[in-house]
Scaffold this active site. Structure first.
Site, PDB file in Angstrom:
ATOM      1  N   LYS A 108       0.789  -1.245   0.099  1.00 52.39           N
ATOM      2  CA  LYS A 108       0.334   0.149   0.064  1.00 52.39           C
ATOM      3  C   LYS A 108       0.693   0.971  -0.272  1.00 52.39           C
ATOM      4  CE  LYS A 108      -4.244   0.986   0.531  1.00 52.39           C
ATOM      5  NZ  LYS A 108      -5.590   0.219   0.643  1.00 52.39           N
ATOM      6  N   GLY A 220     -20.241   6.773   3.526  1.00 53.09           N
ATOM      7  CA  GLY A 220     -19.123   6.953   2.416  1.00 53.09           C
ATOM      8  C   GLY A 220     -19.764   7.424   1.119  1.00 53.09           C
ATOM      9  N   GLY A 222     -17.686   7.553  -1.794  1.00 50.69           N
ATOM     10  CA  GLY A 222     -16.737   7.658  -2.861  1.00 50.69           C
ATOM     11  C   GLY A 222     -16.991   6.639  -3.777  1.00 50.69           C
ATOM     12  N   ASN A 223     -15.924   6.535  -4.241  1.00 47.16           N
ATOM     13  CA  ASN A 223     -16.452   5.332  -5.533  1.00 47.16           C
ATOM     14  C   ASN A 223     -16.263   4.620  -4.858  1.00 47.16           C
ATOM     15  OD1 ASN A 223     -14.735   3.056  -6.552  1.00 47.16           O
ATOM     16  ND2 ASN A 223     -14.495   4.238  -8.286  1.00 47.16           N
ATOM     17  N   ALA A 224     -16.568   3.842  -3.903  1.00 49.76           N
ATOM     18  CA  ALA A 224     -17.156   2.395  -2.915  1.00 49.76           C
ATOM     19  C   ALA A 224     -18.300   2.616  -2.805  1.00 49.76           C
ATOM     20  CB  ALA A 224     -16.371   1.584  -1.732  1.00 49.76           C
ATOM     21  N   GLY A 225     -18.678   3.733  -2.076  1.00 48.54           N
ATOM     22  CA  GLY A 225     -19.947   4.042  -1.770  1.00 48.54           C
ATOM     23  C   GLY A 225     -20.993   4.826  -2.399  1.00 48.54           C
TER      24      GLY A 225
HETATM   25  N1  GLU Z   1      -7.043   0.174  -3.347  1.00 52.07           N
HETATM   26  C1  GLU Z   1      -8.224  -0.604  -3.279  1.00 52.07           C
HETATM   27  C2  GLU Z   1      -8.126  -1.554  -1.579  1.00 52.07           C
HETATM   28  O1  GLU Z   1      -7.985  -1.175  -0.950  1.00 52.07           O
HETATM   29  C3  GLU Z   1      -7.777  -1.600  -4.421  1.00 52.07           C
HETATM   30  C4  GLU Z   1      -6.078  -1.500  -5.107  1.00 52.07           C
HETATM   31  C5  GLU Z   1      -5.629  -2.275  -5.904  1.00 52.07           C
HETATM   32  O2  GLU Z   1      -6.421  -2.546  -7.359  1.00 52.07           O
HETATM   33  O3  GLU Z   1      -4.225  -2.633  -6.415  1.00 52.07           O
HETATM   34  O4  GLU Z   1      -8.291  -3.075  -2.229  1.00 52.07           O
END
Ligand code: GLU
Length: 418
Positions: A108, A220, A222-225
């Site tokens: 990360k 949330g 954003g993209n996910a929510g």
């Molecule tokens: N940031 C996203 C996660 O937390 C996606 C990670 C990715 O696609 O490598 O899973």
């Protein structure tokens, strides 16, 4: 008690969980030691001339474990990004990739900025400089970044471009979540939400709950929510509350998500949506609903508010939204937690499809991707559900951790490292 909560360190919390899982599943203490240490950590501090003057920007990249393959995981831009947070997120990515049987280790990254305070030009310069700083640390067979909180395809595009300039060649597979025109994948933009939706659908079926009779609150937007709210609405599921960093809205009869999105695009927030009641970001978790979806940041369900959670199911679209102590209390309250490393794994799963397409120079259709995603999410859920039953109804997170940890330890042993 409040003080304790403020001091919750997501990394220590995660490490405590490994020990518990090892005890529960009789995994040798010696074998788990490798998972208690990130393999490589890079911190960079670099100057950028922004529209707000000269700024020294701090960024990180943590490659947690690479036993299963090149490390993979997102990159976030957020004012609270710290090394402790990035280490925890990299550890969770390691487990997530193992759980989904992806040929990846976990990593990360993060940059400690509030992107809302910068122009697009500033963000481009920060993104490109970050890549100039970390380029030797990443690569398609080394470590592959992707979007996360407050990063997006545009930023991935700049980063891929900068990496290619440094290497003097096109290397689309160095980063995923790119725009479609430069090697991005169909469905990647909403894959985290779609993966979460598949897991939820499977869980509801197992527990014989009719999805159309449920009410959901999502923290949330954003993209996910936001994408989950959209997908649920288009499947006729009722979303009664959503929130973003400015606050939340609630309508017991259900929100029209398309209109909420238009409202957010016009005003910058979901709050003050006509016909709905304004609520806080904590209220949204405590509503009388069937499903609660934390889809923003870590540590939002803690000892402080866990007693007030009324939902039957929590779908963790965010990474690390529930602290270890709160998790135990939810288990005692018989609330089903669909853990982050499964529930939000749709994003990295489609990132894997994107990486493969880039390596092969292939283009898969949206239908192909969605089918592959659905299969993977369903298989992962089924695997976990079987384990949960055979292990006398241990919680899903423990079952998921055990599966992933065993797999990583096996790979470490087969490599002859431990
Ligand atoms: N940031 C996203 C996660 O937390 C996606 C990670 C990715 O696609 O490598 O899973």
């Amino acid at each position: 008690m409040d003080k304790d909560i403020d001091q919750i360190n997501p990394y220590d919390d995660a490490m405590g969980r490994i020990t518990e899982v090892a005890e529960r599943y009789n995994i040798d203490e010696k074998d788990i030691e490798i998972l208690k240490h990130p393999k490589k950590i890079l911190m960079v501090n670099f100057p950028v001339h922004t529209s707000r003057g000269l700024k020294i920007i701090s960024g990180y990249r943590v490659q947690y474990n690479d036993a299963l393959g090149p490390t993979k995981g997102g990159l976030r831009f957020h004012p609270h990004v710290s090394i402790t947070e990035v280490k925890a997120l990299a550890f969770w990515m390691t487990l997530k990739n193992a759980l989904l049987d992806l040929p990846y280790g976990g990593a990360k990254g993060g940059i400690t900025i509030d992107p809302r305070g910068f122009t697009q030009r500033d963000l481009e310069e920060i993104s490109r400089e970050y890549i100039r700083q970390i380029h030797s640390f990443i690569g398609p067979a080394k470590d592959i970044p992707a979007p996360d909180v407050y990063t997006n395809p545009k930023i991935m595009g700049w980063m891929m471009d900068e990496f290619g300039k440094i290497k003097g060649e096109h290397v689309p597979a160095v980063i995923t979540g790119k725009p479609l025109s430069i090697g991005g994948s169909q469905a990647r933009s909403y894959s985290t939400a779609m993966g979460g939706f598949c897991v939820l659908r499977e869980a509801l079926a197992k527990y014989k709950i009719n999805p159309l009779q449920t009410k959901t609150a999502i923290q949330g937007f954003g993209n996910a929510g936001m994408n989950l709210a959209k997908i649920m609405n288009s499947n006729n599921m009722i979303v009664v509350a959503v929130s973003d960093s400015k606050g939340g809205i609630y309508d017991k009869n259900g929100l029209n998500i398309k209109s909420v999105i238009n409202h957010k695009n016009e005003t910058g927030s979901v709050v003050n949506f006509t016909g709905a009641k304004n609520i806080t970001n904590n209220d949204i978790l405590e509503l009388n609903v069937d499903i609660v979806v934390p889809a923003a940041l870590e540590n939002v369900i803690t000892q402080k508010n866990v007693q007030n959670i009324n939902a039957k199911i929590i779908l963790e679209l965010a990474n690390g939204p529930i602290t270890r102590k709160a998790d135990k209390m939810l288990y005692e309250k018989k609330i089903i937690v669909l853990p982050d490393i499964l529930a939000n794994a749709g994003g990295v799963t489609v990132s894997y499809f994107e990486w493969m397409q880039n390596l092969y120079g292939a283009r898969w259709t949206e239908e192909e991707i969605l089918k592959k995603l659905d299969n993977r999410m369903k298989n992962a859920f089924d695997e976990l559900y079987d384990n949960y039953v055979s292990e006398s109804y241990v919680d899903f997170r423990t079952a998921a951790y055990a599966y992933a940890i065993k797999k990583i330890i096996q790979a470490e042993k087969d490599r002859g490292r431990i």
